[in-house]
Design a protein around this motif. Sequence first.
Motif, short mmCIF file in Angstrom:
data_model
loop_
_atom_site.label_atom_id
_atom_site.label_comp_id
_atom_site.label_asym_id
_atom_site.label_seq_id
_atom_site.Cartn_x
_atom_site.Cartn_y
_atom_site.Cartn_z
N ALA A 159 39.15 38.26 42.16
CA ALA A 159 38.51 38.82 40.95
C ALA A 159 38.70 40.32 41.01
O ALA A 159 37.81 41.09 40.64
CB ALA A 159 37.02 38.44 40.93
N CYS B 112 40.73 45.15 50.11
CA CYS B 112 41.59 44.07 50.59
C CYS B 112 43.01 44.62 50.74
O CYS B 112 43.55 45.21 49.80
CB CYS B 112 41.56 42.92 49.58
SG CYS B 112 42.85 41.73 49.91
N GLY C 32 39.36 36.32 35.74
CA GLY C 32 39.17 37.61 35.06
C GLY C 32 40.49 38.35 34.88
O GLY C 32 41.55 37.75 34.71
N ASP C 33 40.41 39.68 34.93
CA ASP C 33 41.61 40.50 34.69
C ASP C 33 42.71 40.22 35.69
O ASP C 33 43.89 40.42 35.39
CB ASP C 33 41.24 42.00 34.76
CG ASP C 33 40.74 42.53 33.43
OD1 ASP C 33 40.44 41.70 32.55
OD2 ASP C 33 40.64 43.76 33.27
#
Length: 439
Positions: A167, A133, A308-309
């Motif tokens: 994510a 991305c 998440g992280d």
Amino acid sequence: MAKRVVIVGAGPSGILLAHYLLRRQEAYQIEIYDRRPDPRSVSFEKARTYPLTLNARGLHALRQVPGLEDSVKAQGTAIWGTVVHGRKGKMRTLSRQKPLFALDRTQLVITLLEKLTETDQSDRLTLHFNCKCIAAHFERQSITFESITENSVAEELRADYDLLIGADGAHSVIRNHFLPTEEFTLEAQCVPTDYKTLFSLRRNEPAGLDLKPEHIHSWRLEDGTTVLAVPTSEAIASGVITFSCNNNSFVKLNTTTQVLEFFHQNFPDLSPLITDAEAEALLNRPVSQVLTIRCSHYHYGNSVLLIGDAAHAVSPSLGQGGNAAFEDVEVLDRLLDEYSDDLNLVLPDFSTRRQPDAHALVELSDSPFPLSKSLFLELIVRQKLGKVLHQLLPQHFPTSLFELLSDTTVPYSEILSSYRRWIAKVKRSNQKFLAQQSQ
Ligand SMILES: Cc1cc2nc3c(=O)[nH]c(=O)nc-3n(C[C@H](O)[C@H](O)[C@H](O)COP(=O)(O)OP(=O)(O)OC[C@H]3O[C@@H](n4cnc5c(N)ncnc54)[C@H](O)[C@@H]3O)c2cc1C
């Protein structure tokens, strides 16, 4: 009509979310993109990995998808305690009443992926690897990827979405696009210890060494350098060596002989398990840094969410990051049920419910273990004594910090309020210790 969900990041949280969304019948069309190649087709040696332990939180989230918990457990090792190795070969075992499950991060991802493609017989899921991305356009609800083709040519791809899930880990590109948005604040900090992964032998019979199975093994130097290793197969123990990023002799080593000598001098009862090949590999492995992330919120309108992280990376000290990432997926799923999939309500409420726990986890993970020897001994005594006292007088002596974190699903914010004084004490002591180290 099905909502088009684009998940950026095929790590543990992104793939588990796809499992959960696929259970929602025809409501979602899912596309997962990852910048790395498909881990199922990469040789294991080339994968960047480390052992990851799953506790009650992570296992609970896996259990909601039929068959997933068993498949993951089948690839892992039950962990019944920690063996603390002292300098002169003395060992202390801290036992657990409920096991953790340790497995390699890459193996966890492969298992989740295999189960996902095995379960999905529809055309509601597509996976795209080697797709990085590079930009997101929140207003237009579209996202741009750079895709590397088989001939190593870079192509640009665009995908439109109804819901975009970031994510994509601690260095999230999706999170970067929150920065110019209204009222979004981010605190990103480097953990003061760096790490390298380490693969040792599990046993060396002539030297009389055999790491106890189903235990985490830990060695620690006075300067805070720590080795953690888990016997993950009959032959190998995999783990990490962590060291202060300020003033550390380990990162200054230049040759294989120096690495072997370092282990011989500092970790004499681990050194016979380090082969020459591993010493060389260790030298060449990059030093990895860890970030902690605190965000003010995790959603943008009704169309973008961080999990998440990407939302709350923490120090690996407590082994909670992956477990918390799995918890995110469970929380999101509950909200989708509660609000009948209305994203206008689900996304803001995810931020409201998750932020206090995510911030508490960063706080808890920053300083759970004292670096000073005396306070570390106090911790061990507290652990042992606390367990006995809790069994005898549970109304006066609460469940220990580490049991609450690993054996229950008590929210992190509640755990922090019960143990705030201890965490503050360790934090002060560690700051003093690190300041002395860097002089
Ligand atoms: C040494 C170490 C030990 C740890 N031990 C434990 C433990 O014992 N227990 C535990 O619960 N947690 C542990 N953790 C933390 C745990 O690994 C993470 O919390 C967990 O992996 C988070 O999952 P995630 O899916 O959110 O992010 P990640 O695992 O970081 O996955 C993110 C994915 O996004 C992809 N990606 C990133 N950028 C892009 C982009 N621009 N475009 C497309 N794709 C992208 C990446 O390739 C990756 O596949 C440990 C971490 C470390 C470093």
